[in-house]
Structure formats: C-alpha cells, structure tokens
Design a protein around this motif. Structure first.
Motif, PDB file in Angstrom:
ATOM      1  N   GLU A  96     -19.650  23.374  20.692  1.00  0.00           N
ATOM      2  CA  GLU A  96     -18.589  23.511  21.685  1.00  0.00           C
ATOM      3  C   GLU A  96     -17.771  22.234  21.870  1.00  0.00           C
ATOM      4  O   GLU A  96     -16.805  22.216  22.633  1.00  0.00           O
ATOM      5  N   ARG A  97     -18.141  21.183  21.173  1.00  0.00           N
ATOM      6  CA  ARG A  97     -17.416  19.926  21.350  1.00  0.00           C
ATOM      7  C   ARG A  97     -16.007  20.007  20.777  1.00  0.00           C
ATOM      8  O   ARG A  97     -15.762  20.645  19.760  1.00  0.00           O
ATOM      9  N   ARG A  98     -15.111  19.304  21.426  1.00  0.00           N
ATOM     10  CA  ARG A  98     -13.707  19.327  21.004  1.00  0.00           C
ATOM     11  C   ARG A  98     -13.451  18.295  19.910  1.00  0.00           C
ATOM     12  O   ARG A  98     -12.511  18.442  19.134  1.00  0.00           O
ATOM     13  N   ASP A 153     -17.011  15.046  26.418  1.00  0.00           N
ATOM     14  CA  ASP A 153     -17.269  15.792  25.184  1.00  0.00           C
ATOM     15  C   ASP A 153     -18.709  15.661  24.695  1.00  0.00           C
ATOM     16  O   ASP A 153     -19.303  16.619  24.213  1.00  0.00           O
ATOM     17  N   GLU A 191      -3.791  25.478  24.207  1.00  0.00           N
ATOM     18  CA  GLU A 191      -3.738  25.947  25.595  1.00  0.00           C
ATOM     19  C   GLU A 191      -2.346  25.883  26.213  1.00  0.00           C
ATOM     20  O   GLU A 191      -2.171  26.254  27.370  1.00  0.00           O
ATOM     21  N   SER A 251      -1.191  22.876  30.061  1.00  0.00           N
ATOM     22  CA  SER A 251      -2.568  22.391  30.199  1.00  0.00           C
ATOM     23  C   SER A 251      -2.614  20.888  30.433  1.00  0.00           C
ATOM     24  O   SER A 251      -3.592  20.364  30.962  1.00  0.00           O
ATOM     25  N   ASN A 262     -11.947  19.519  33.179  1.00  0.00           N
ATOM     26  CA  ASN A 262     -12.875  19.669  32.058  1.00  0.00           C
ATOM     27  C   ASN A 262     -13.207  21.122  31.728  1.00  0.00           C
ATOM     28  O   ASN A 262     -13.754  21.402  30.669  1.00  0.00           O
ATOM     29  N   LYS A 289     -13.447  24.832  30.420  1.00  0.00           N
ATOM     30  CA  LYS A 289     -13.006  25.428  29.164  1.00  0.00           C
ATOM     31  C   LYS A 289     -12.344  26.769  29.437  1.00  0.00           C
ATOM     32  O   LYS A 289     -12.927  27.662  30.031  1.00  0.00           O
ATOM     33  N   ARG A 300     -11.685  14.798  29.308  1.00  0.00           N
ATOM     34  CA  ARG A 300     -12.259  15.633  28.240  1.00  0.00           C
ATOM     35  C   ARG A 300     -12.953  14.785  27.184  1.00  0.00           C
ATOM     36  O   ARG A 300     -14.015  15.155  26.682  1.00  0.00           O
ATOM     37  N   LEU A 336     -21.512  18.197  25.754  1.00  0.00           N
ATOM     38  CA  LEU A 336     -21.439  19.588  25.332  1.00  0.00           C
ATOM     39  C   LEU A 336     -22.298  19.824  24.088  1.00  0.00           C
ATOM     40  O   LEU A 336     -22.550  18.906  23.309  1.00  0.00           O
ATOM     41  N   VAL A 370     -10.752  30.132  27.880  1.00  0.00           N
ATOM     42  CA  VAL A 370     -10.721  30.969  26.688  1.00  0.00           C
ATOM     43  C   VAL A 370      -9.879  32.207  26.975  1.00  0.00           C
ATOM     44  O   VAL A 370     -10.008  32.830  28.032  1.00  0.00           O
ATOM     45  N   SER A 419     -22.741  23.695  34.989  1.00  0.00           N
ATOM     46  CA  SER A 419     -22.898  24.891  34.171  1.00  0.00           C
ATOM     47  C   SER A 419     -24.341  25.365  34.068  1.00  0.00           C
ATOM     48  O   SER A 419     -24.630  26.291  33.329  1.00  0.00           O
TER      49      SER A 419
END
Length: 313
Positions: free
Chosen positions: A157-159, A150, A175, A179, A249, A251, A146, A153, A253, A36
């Motif tokens: 933004e962490r889950r 985590d 999702e 998913s 992994n 994301k 994930r 991130l 949206v 990223s």
C-alpha cells in the motif's frame, strides 16, 4: 519594497525545518497511531491514563522513544529524513510567506511614536499571515505528511514517492489537482493558531524581558523568548494538527467511501474511538519539535537580520 522580511524569514524557516525534521516525522507517526486498527479501545492517548484494555489486541507503543527506535530499526536511519524535500518546499512556500507578511503588517501597525504594537494586533497580524501562508503552502504540506507516513503502511500500500515533486505529480494524476488542497481548511486554521501564538508570543516575551531589564538583547533573550513561543504554539495547535494529519493522509479510492467525510467527521470519529485526549497525541514530540524549531527559527532570524541590516530590498 518589503522583500527583506520574506528573505529573512524564508532562510530562517528552512534552516529550522530541516534541523527538526526527524522530530516532526515522529510526531506524524504518533498522530496516526490507532487510526486504522480494528480494535482501538486499548490505545493510550498522550497525557491520558489507560482506562480500558482488550485481551486480544497487542499494546501499541506510543512513546517518543518507542516510535523513534522502531522507526530506525524497521526502516533505517535514513527514514528519519523521509519527506525532507517536502519540508524544504513547505518552508519555502508557507513560512516565507507568513514571516514576510507578518513583518509587513508589523511595520504598518506599530505605533510610530512608542514603537510598540498591542498584543491584539500582533495576534491579528499573525492570523492573517498564517492563513495566507498556509493556503500557498498546502500542496507541500500534504506531500510532506504522506511521505512521512509512507513507511508505516504495508509494502503493497505504500506510495513510494521519490521526491516532493513526484508526490505532487502522482497526487494530481491519481486524485486530481484538488487533492493538493485536501485538509486546507485545517491547515489554514492551524497556521493561524501557530503563527499568531508563535510570533505574537515571541515579540511579547522578548519585549517584556528587555523592558524589565532581565537580560540584554542577545542570544539568551532570543532563546528564552522563542522557547516560550514554541510551547504556546504547541498547546494551541496540537488538536488541529492531529486532525489535519489524518485527513491529509487518508487513502481515497474511487467507488469507496473515504475514511473521513471532513475535519469534523474525523474529529468525532477520533474522539469516539480513542478518547478526547487523542487530540493531543504526539504532544510530547510536538513540543520537542516546536520548541527547538522556534528557537532555531528566531535565533537564525536574528542573525540573518544582522547580515541584511545594511541592505534595503
């Protein structure tokens, strides 16, 4: 009834998975590095020489020791076991299935007179067992990736999954149930490669050692054969593993185009941005994890078989 192979393989796989979980976590973090970043031309893929530099982009620490030490420093020792509950579930579903099915196919395809099985049939049995096992275990695989990723991130933004069940529940709610099978084609392809190369290599190397009288059927033979199997499996599966990790992994949206349209798109973007050897990112921890995982797996399996040898179920 053929259930013994499932029980033996499941127990050995869970022990091996938990024992090598920290190495698997470091491998995942390394595979995601550079994905990223806005400027990626200065990244140095594993096993490749750095060919270009960018002035304003800080160098990324891609070594096993660098990633591991940074992980401990920023997230604490407990972070080394992030997602271990998902590992247990994954091994319970995926590895128990593949090991049990391979044992059944091996029994059916072994020549009753010579007590041998051709390498091609071993590879075929491994591919079939791996594919079915991966399809069964994919939800746990997605959750594990994930949970392991985590910590890298930003906080916002962490889950923050509390457990593998919480991860699966949140994924379904946010999702959709599909998913849970995101990247399943990659998981199946990887599992076919890993299982066929790992199990076939172990059986073949072990048989060769015993036939040539190099060692007796004991711990030394099991360790040597399983180490060779782990290396072969790492070489065969690493490219697929990198793409699988990134696809699982990513994301997603609502209303925003996902980072990757699929496995092929992910592979093309990864190679274009980071070079062909990016597909072997995390290779050192892959081998470092796959070799001991395979050693622990088969050594434990041989011991469990001794315990269960007098039982028929």
């Amino acid at each position: 009834m053929g259930l013994k192979g499932f029980a033996e393989g499941g127990i050995a796989s869970i022990v091996a998975g938990c024992s090598t979980h920290p190495l698997d976590l470091i491998k995942v973090r390394m595979q995601l590095q550079g994905e990223s970043a806005p400027i990626q031309t200065n990244l140095r893929p594993a096993l490749a020489f750095q060919t270009s530099t960018t002035v304003n982009a800080p160098p990324l620490r891609v070594g096993v020791i660098g990633v591991g030490s940074r992980l401990i420093r920023e997230e604490g020792m407990r972070a080394l076991f992030s997602g271990v509950s998902a590992t247990v579930l994954r091994q319970t579903l995926y590895s128990t299935t593949r090991m049990g099915l391979y044992d059944i196919l091996k029994g059916k395809w072994t020549d009753p007179e010579t007590k041998t099985m051709p390498l091609t049939k071993k590879i075929g049995a491994g591919a079939i067992a791996g594919a079915i096992g991966a399809a069964v275990g994919n939800p746990a695989d997605v959750a594990m990736v994930r949970m392991q990723a985590d910590g890298r991130l930003p906080l916002a933004e962490r889950r923050n999954y509390k457990s593998v069940l919480d991860a699966i529940t949140q994924m379904i709610r946010g999702e959709g149930v599909t998913s849970l099978w995101r990247g399943s084609s990659l998981t199946i392809n990887r599992a076919m490669l890993v299982t066929s190369s790992q199990l076939a290599s172990y059986d073949s190397v072990k048989e060769t050692i015993l036939e040539k009288g190099l060692l007796e059927d004991g711990l030394g033979t099991h360790v040597l054969a399983s180490f060779a199997a782990g290396f072969v499996a790492s070489v065969a599966s690493n490219p697929v593993d990198v793409i699988k990790t990134r696809v699982m992994n990513m994301k997603v949206v609502a209303g925003v185009a996902p980072p990757y349209k699929g496995a092929v798109d992910c592979a093309l973007k990864t190679v274009k941005a980071e070079g062909i050897m990016a597909l072997y990112k995390g290779f050192v921890p892959t081998v470092s994890r796959q070799a001991p995982f395979t050693v622990v797996l088969f050594v434990t399996l041989e011991q469990v078989r001794k315990v269960f040898k007098d039982y028929d179920f």
